[in-house]
Write an enzyme that holds these catalytic residues in place. Structure first.
Site, PDB file in Angstrom:
ATOM      1  N   THR A 132       0.817  -1.217   0.000  1.00 35.42           N
ATOM      2  CA  THR A 132       0.000   0.000   0.000  1.00 35.42           C
ATOM      3  C   THR A 132       0.843   1.256   0.000  1.00 35.42           C
ATOM      4  OG1 THR A 132      -1.821  -1.121   1.132  1.00 35.42           O
ATOM      5  CG2 THR A 132      -1.753   1.268   1.320  1.00 35.42           C
ATOM      6  N   SER A 144       1.314  -7.495  -0.312  1.00 40.76           N
ATOM      7  CA  SER A 144       1.987  -8.463   0.556  1.00 40.76           C
ATOM      8  C   SER A 144       1.132  -9.684   0.873  1.00 40.76           C
ATOM      9  CB  SER A 144       2.444  -7.800   1.863  1.00 40.76           C
ATOM     10  OG  SER A 144       1.359  -7.511   2.708  1.00 40.76           O
ATOM     11  N   THR A 154       1.151  -4.211   4.383  1.00 45.15           N
ATOM     12  CA  THR A 154       0.872  -4.456   5.799  1.00 45.15           C
ATOM     13  C   THR A 154       0.250  -5.823   6.078  1.00 45.15           C
ATOM     14  OG1 THR A 154      -1.293  -3.379   5.639  1.00 45.15           O
ATOM     15  CG2 THR A 154       0.593  -1.999   6.273  1.00 45.15           C
ATOM     16  N   ASP A 155      -0.318  -6.476   5.065  1.00 43.81           N
ATOM     17  CA  ASP A 155      -1.040  -7.725   5.319  1.00 43.81           C
ATOM     18  C   ASP A 155      -0.155  -8.799   5.941  1.00 43.81           C
ATOM     19  OD1 ASP A 155      -3.301  -6.572   4.343  1.00 43.81           O
ATOM     20  OD2 ASP A 155      -3.491  -7.850   2.569  1.00 43.81           O
TER      21      ASP A 155
END
Length: 365
Positions: A49, A96, A129-130
């Site tokens: 992101t 990610s 961030t995942d």
């Protein structure tokens, strides 16, 4: 081409129109950094992101992750060059959620290669961030240097009017350039907080303060752009671990099985049938296992597959019990959540498949 130029303009101007804030951070950087030779920091980009593109500056979801390259990210935060000599490399450009072993190993090997050089003082990794917490913990176990390694992401795309990526990049470079960050393991620098790789979790699907260490706490904060530490982890990491990925081309298959009402063990049977070398069971409560699922896990253990008891509960340790699970040789995950227990088990399996020895690893790391 027109779209890309417009997008770059938005990223550098609109999303960073709050440069007054960013400049104030840079202006208050320690004076000694301006008088002596600046540290050398390398930023390795993987996508996410933080490099995301949306159709408008008010769109916070439904964007394309990893649309921007590292060059655009560096151009957008010129203040970082006041802190350190910075250069960037593109490792991958993905969301990610699609992270994999191949990229992990490529990233780890490149970091070890760079940090072995006397003219590289720290590393920053931009990441989605995942799975950021997973990559952070993996690197925490395999990086062979005590130099700072900082991983960051963003919860809002680069085109957003309130993008959180810029200040995260600036803070991360400050942290990677700081001597105080040396020897503390892989660090996460987001939302003006400093977390350690082992205990950090993504706790919210949308909020910018999503990365927290709920029970064990932050390691420190950014105060006027300056990293300040208040805690340190007691678990082994980086140069003190036994794991070496230099000659690895892949990692052993380990599957996570999430327990639930009416669990019947079929997922464990499927994991075994598909070649799993280890299973992490995300159980209820203190890693409890449904009675109908127990036989499949016992059978897996008898076949030499290491079974780790973890918990789907977000906080608290999974500890030893008096049940037959201990007699079966199941390993207890401690405070590691299922996804991090999986990483430690993967690396442990590169050394041994003895449950007792892997259990000792879980007590150390």
């Amino acid at each position: 081409m027109h779209i890309k130029k417009c997008f770059t303009a938005i990223f550098i101007s609109s999303a960073f129109l709050s440069a007054g804030l960013v400049n104030s951070h840079a202006a208050e950087a320690p004076v000694q950094q301006q008088k002596v030779a600046k540290p050398n920091v390398v930023i390795l980009a993987t996508g996410g992101t933080i490099a995301g593109s949306a159709a408008s500056n008010t769109q916070m979801t439904g964007y394309k992750a990893g649309a921007l390259g590292i060059d655009v990210l560096l151009q957008a935060v010129p203040e970082i060059h006041k802190v350190a000599n910075v250069k960037g490399e593109q490792i991958s450009n993905i969301g990610s959620e699609s992270m994999n072993n191949k990229i992990w190993l490529k990233l780890a090997k490149r970091i070890n290669e760079l940090l072995a050089k006397p003219d590289v003082d720290g590393i920053v990794i931009t990441h989605g961030t995942d799975t950021l917490e997973e990559t952070a913990y993996f690197l925490n176990l395999v990086i062979k240097s005590d130099k700072p390694v900082v991983i960051i992401g963003a919860m809002r795309p680069a085109t957003a009017i309130s993008a959180d990526g810029p200040v995260n990049i600036l803070n991360a470079v400050n942290l990677a350039a700081s001597k105080d960050a040396k020897g503390r393991g892989v660090l996460i620098a987001m939302n003006d907080n400093i977390n350690g790789a082992r205990d950090v979790q993504k706790t919210n699907t949308l909020r910018v303060d999503t990365f927290q260490s709920p029970e064990l706490g932050y390691l420190g904060y950014f105060e006027n752009g300056r990293p300040v530490f208040y805690k340190a982890t007691t678990r082994k990491h980086t140069i003190d671990t036994e794991f070496d990925v230099s000659n690895l081309n892949d990692l052993p298959r380990v599957d996570i099985i999430y327990s639930h009402v009416n669990d019947d063990g079929r997922m464990a049977e499927a994991a075994v049938a598909n070649g799993a070398k280890g299973i992490v069971h995300a159980g209820t409560g203190n890693g409890s296992i449904h009675e109908a699922a127990e036989p499949a896990l016992y059978d897996a253990a008898k076949k030499g597959i290491v079974v780790v008891r973890s918990a789907r509960v977000p906080n608290g340790p999974t500890i030893e019990s008096t049940a037959a699970w201990d007699k079966a040789g199941f390993v207890h995950a401690g405070t590691l959540n299922p996804q991090k227990a999986r990483i430690l088990l993967q690396l442990g399996l590169t050394k041994t498949n003895d449950p007792q020895k892997i259990s000792e690893m879980f007590k150390q790391y």
